[in-house]
Design a protein around this motif. Structure first.
Motif, short mmCIF file in Angstrom:
data_model
loop_
_atom_site.label_atom_id
_atom_site.label_comp_id
_atom_site.label_asym_id
_atom_site.label_seq_id
_atom_site.Cartn_x
_atom_site.Cartn_y
_atom_site.Cartn_z
N ASP A 57 8.94 15.68 -3.45
CA ASP A 57 8.30 16.32 -2.32
C ASP A 57 6.76 16.03 -2.61
N ILE A 58 6.12 16.02 -3.57
CA ILE A 58 4.81 15.73 -4.02
C ILE A 58 4.56 14.28 -3.45
N VAL A 59 5.54 13.27 -3.60
CA VAL A 59 5.20 11.79 -3.41
C VAL A 59 5.04 12.04 -1.92
N ASP A 60 5.93 12.54 -1.32
CA ASP A 60 6.11 12.53 0.23
C ASP A 60 4.82 13.17 0.99
N ALA A 61 4.45 14.38 0.43
CA ALA A 61 3.06 14.90 0.67
C ALA A 61 1.88 14.19 0.53
N ASP A 62 1.77 13.42 -0.42
CA ASP A 62 0.84 12.49 -0.58
C ASP A 62 0.86 11.17 0.63
N LEU A 82 3.25 6.12 -3.22
CA LEU A 82 2.95 5.81 -4.68
C LEU A 82 3.70 6.36 -5.46
N SER A 83 4.84 6.23 -5.44
CA SER A 83 5.94 6.83 -6.36
C SER A 83 5.68 6.70 -7.84
N SER A 84 5.76 5.38 -8.33
CA SER A 84 5.55 5.18 -9.67
C SER A 84 4.26 5.68 -10.22
N MET A 85 3.01 5.63 -9.42
CA MET A 85 1.71 6.29 -9.85
C MET A 85 1.91 7.79 -10.08
N VAL A 86 2.68 8.32 -9.12
CA VAL A 86 2.90 9.99 -9.25
C VAL A 86 3.66 10.28 -10.43
N PHE A 87 4.90 9.53 -10.54
CA PHE A 87 5.60 9.86 -11.71
C PHE A 87 4.95 9.42 -12.95
N TRP A 97 4.42 28.38 -12.15
CA TRP A 97 5.41 27.93 -11.01
C TRP A 97 5.30 28.75 -9.65
N THR A 98 4.90 29.88 -9.93
CA THR A 98 4.92 30.72 -8.65
C THR A 98 3.82 30.43 -7.73
N ARG A 99 2.75 29.85 -8.23
CA ARG A 99 1.71 29.26 -7.32
C ARG A 99 2.04 27.72 -6.61
N PHE A 100 3.17 27.45 -7.09
CA PHE A 100 3.61 25.87 -6.41
C PHE A 100 3.92 26.48 -4.91
N SER A 101 3.35 25.67 -4.06
CA SER A 101 3.40 25.94 -2.51
C SER A 101 4.81 25.41 -1.76
N ILE A 102 5.23 24.06 -2.32
CA ILE A 102 6.28 23.38 -1.56
C ILE A 102 7.46 24.45 -2.10
N GLN A 103 7.82 25.28 -1.34
CA GLN A 103 8.80 26.10 -1.81
C GLN A 103 10.11 25.82 -0.71
N ASN A 104 9.98 25.40 0.42
CA ASN A 104 11.14 25.42 1.28
C ASN A 104 11.45 23.86 1.97
N SER A 105 11.15 22.87 1.08
CA SER A 105 11.60 21.82 1.66
C SER A 105 13.20 21.55 1.82
N HIS A 106 13.83 22.36 1.35
CA HIS A 106 15.39 22.32 1.59
C HIS A 106 15.42 22.67 3.10
N LEU A 107 14.65 23.34 3.79
CA LEU A 107 14.69 23.80 5.10
C LEU A 107 14.04 23.00 5.97
N THR A 108 12.81 22.59 5.81
CA THR A 108 11.99 21.81 6.68
C THR A 108 11.27 20.78 5.73
N ALA A 109 11.03 19.77 6.46
CA ALA A 109 10.17 18.31 5.85
C ALA A 109 8.96 18.81 5.54
N VAL A 110 8.45 18.20 4.35
CA VAL A 110 6.81 18.36 4.21
C VAL A 110 5.91 17.75 5.23
N ARG A 111 5.20 18.77 5.64
CA ARG A 111 4.15 18.26 6.71
C ARG A 111 2.77 17.92 6.00
#
Length: 466
Positions: free
Chosen positions: A364-369, A379-384, A452-466
């Motif tokens: 999800d972080i890769v998608d958001a980036d 930049l999948s490999s660079m993020v990982f 972890w409670t400060r991580f904001s991508i919490q509902n990617s199972h419902l909506t795509a990352v915008r």
């Protein structure tokens, strides 16, 4: 496209690397510390030196290989499948390095320290090269949450099968007491793992590669694809300044530490805290196997919950569970042997299971980036790789800190005793071990919950990352 039996061929191909790597990684991480401390009798200084060298190499090689795989013109590096295909045999050979001593080691032999350095660096280097390509493949096969959950499902089945290597290794080698049987089993595992990973290299595909096949201009763009170091620094800065990435990396660092703590020392803790007349060798083997097999079963069983609640809430719940379980065990005390065995196994299961989901937030972080910076390809490999730059050192810090604490209470003397020592002489050591297995998970759980409670991508199972 599906096979007759309804198997998704691309997901199957992807998961075969997980199967091969799972067989080798489980055995390597579970046995190497005990092997060098007990059988090769490495000194504490040499052990720490090896871990420091490993920690530096471990941190450097991930972003290095990430840069190479995202920007190289060589097909064996830029193509995820080719990285896996050509890296697999070398990865398997590196796995075999620690199990065959270079000579008969005397106590404190300097060569055993060099052996550990070479074994750790070679194994992690090839592991990184192959699995970083697989992690990038995970983000690039599909951006759909449903498809990624399917990959996770296939992955967990593969990991479930692969992690049985610990069970069979323990039973066949009597938990490494029969070392020749252990060595033979390691060679068999290396051969099977190579075949599995080569299957991924030949048969997996990603949507971005399919797009490039259809787009003629992609080849022209690839001619100027290699980035300057200033561009690499800029891209890394963009990745590292994302708050979600920073929160994830902080949380993941402690997860990697916790995982290394469990993998490297569970056998040592059980051997010292639970008498052999309470748990037989075969029961211990089953217990160790369960610590690697049950996490995959748990993830498979939670597939519906992942769809309904998402990975964020499942991971957060696991942290609360670990903290509460550690607190309860601490107050119950070490004399409840069966409860202690159950706690150690359950803790390992939950830590492994939650860690198995971490590719989802990273993807999800890769998608958001990709969306934020309007990149042509992710930049999948660079993020990982950047994630690994900050989290991999925990793999070395965990054994270094624990060995230092244990040796302060006489573990080195216990290990060097030929005759069985009087248990009363090591009550302080046993107390230290019990405090470690309770307080380390408790403290880690608290830090992870706060982060972890400060991580904001919490509902990617419902909506795509915008």
């Amino acid at each position: 496209m599906k096979f007759v039996l309804g198997i998704q061929p691309n997901a199957l191909a992807y998961s075969m690397t997980t199967l091969g790597a799972g067989m080798m990684n489980s055995i390597f991480n579970f046995y190497y510390v005990k092997l060098f401390l007990n059988r090769y009798q490495i000194s504490e200084v040499a052990f720490h030196q090896a871990q420091v060298v490993f920690m530096i190499w471990n941190a450097i090689n991930d972003p290095l290989f990430g840069y190479i795989q995202d920007n190289s013109k060589l097909a064996c590096c830029s193509r995820r499948q080719f990285s896996i295909l050509y890296g697999a045999p070398l990865y398997a050979l590196a796995f075999l390095l620690p199990w065959f001593p270079w000579k008969h080691y005397e106590e404190g032999d300097w060569l055993s320290g060099l052996h550990l350095i070479v074994a750790l660096c070679a194994f992690d280097g090839l592991l990184t090269f192959v699995l970083l390509a697989q992690c990038a493949l995970f983000a690039e096969i599909s951006t759909r949450h449903e498809s990624r959950l399917q990959l996770i499902k296939y992955n967990q089945v593969a990991t479930l099968i692969g992690s049985t290597s610990i069970l069979f290794c323990g039973l066949i080698s009597d938990n490494m007491e029969n070392f020749s049987n252990f060595q033979a089993f390691a060679v068999l595992v290396a051969a099977l793992a190579t075949a599995c990973m080569c299957y991924t290299g030949k048969y997996s595909t990603s949507q971005y590669e399919q797009l490039e096949v259809l787009t003629e201009n992609a080849n022209l763009e690839n001619g100027d694809r290699v980035l300057s170091w200033s561009s690499v620094i800029l891209l890394t800065k963009q990745i590292m300044t994302e708050k979600n990435f920073l929160f994830f990396v902080t949380m993941n660092f402690f997860q990697v530490f916790h995982l290394a703590f469990c993998n490297n020392f569970m056998m040592i803790f059980v051997d010292n805290l639970i008498p052999k007349d309470v748990l037989s060798s075969s029961i211990r083997s089953i217990m160790y196997g369960a610590g690697f097999i049950c996490p995959q079963c748990l993830v498979l069983l939670s597939h519906a919950s992942l769809k309904k609640f998402g990975y964020y809430r499942i991971i957060l719940f696991s942290f609360y569970f670990e903290g509460v379980a550690a607190a309860v065990m601490f107050f119950l005390g070490p004399e409840h042997y069966y409860l202690l065995a159950f706690y150690l196994t359950t803790n390992m299961v939950v830590v492994q299971a939650s860690f198995s989901l971490f590719n989802l937030p990273l993807a999800d972080i890769v998608d958001a980036d990709l969306i934020k910076h309007k990149r042509r390809s992710p930049l999948s490999s660079m993020v990982f790789g950047t994630n690994a730059l900050f989290t991999k050192p925990a793999q070395s810090l965990a054994p270094m800190l624990v060995v230092t604490v244990l040796n302060q209470f006489g573990y080195e003397n216990l290990n060097n005793e030929v005759a069985q020592p009087d248990p009363s002489l090591f009550l302080g050591l046993h107390d230290a071990m019990f405090y470690l297995i309770c307080l380390v998970p408790l403290c880690i759980a608290v830090v992870q919950i706060l982060t972890w409670t400060r991580f904001s991508i919490q509902n990617s199972h419902l909506t795509a990352v915008r």
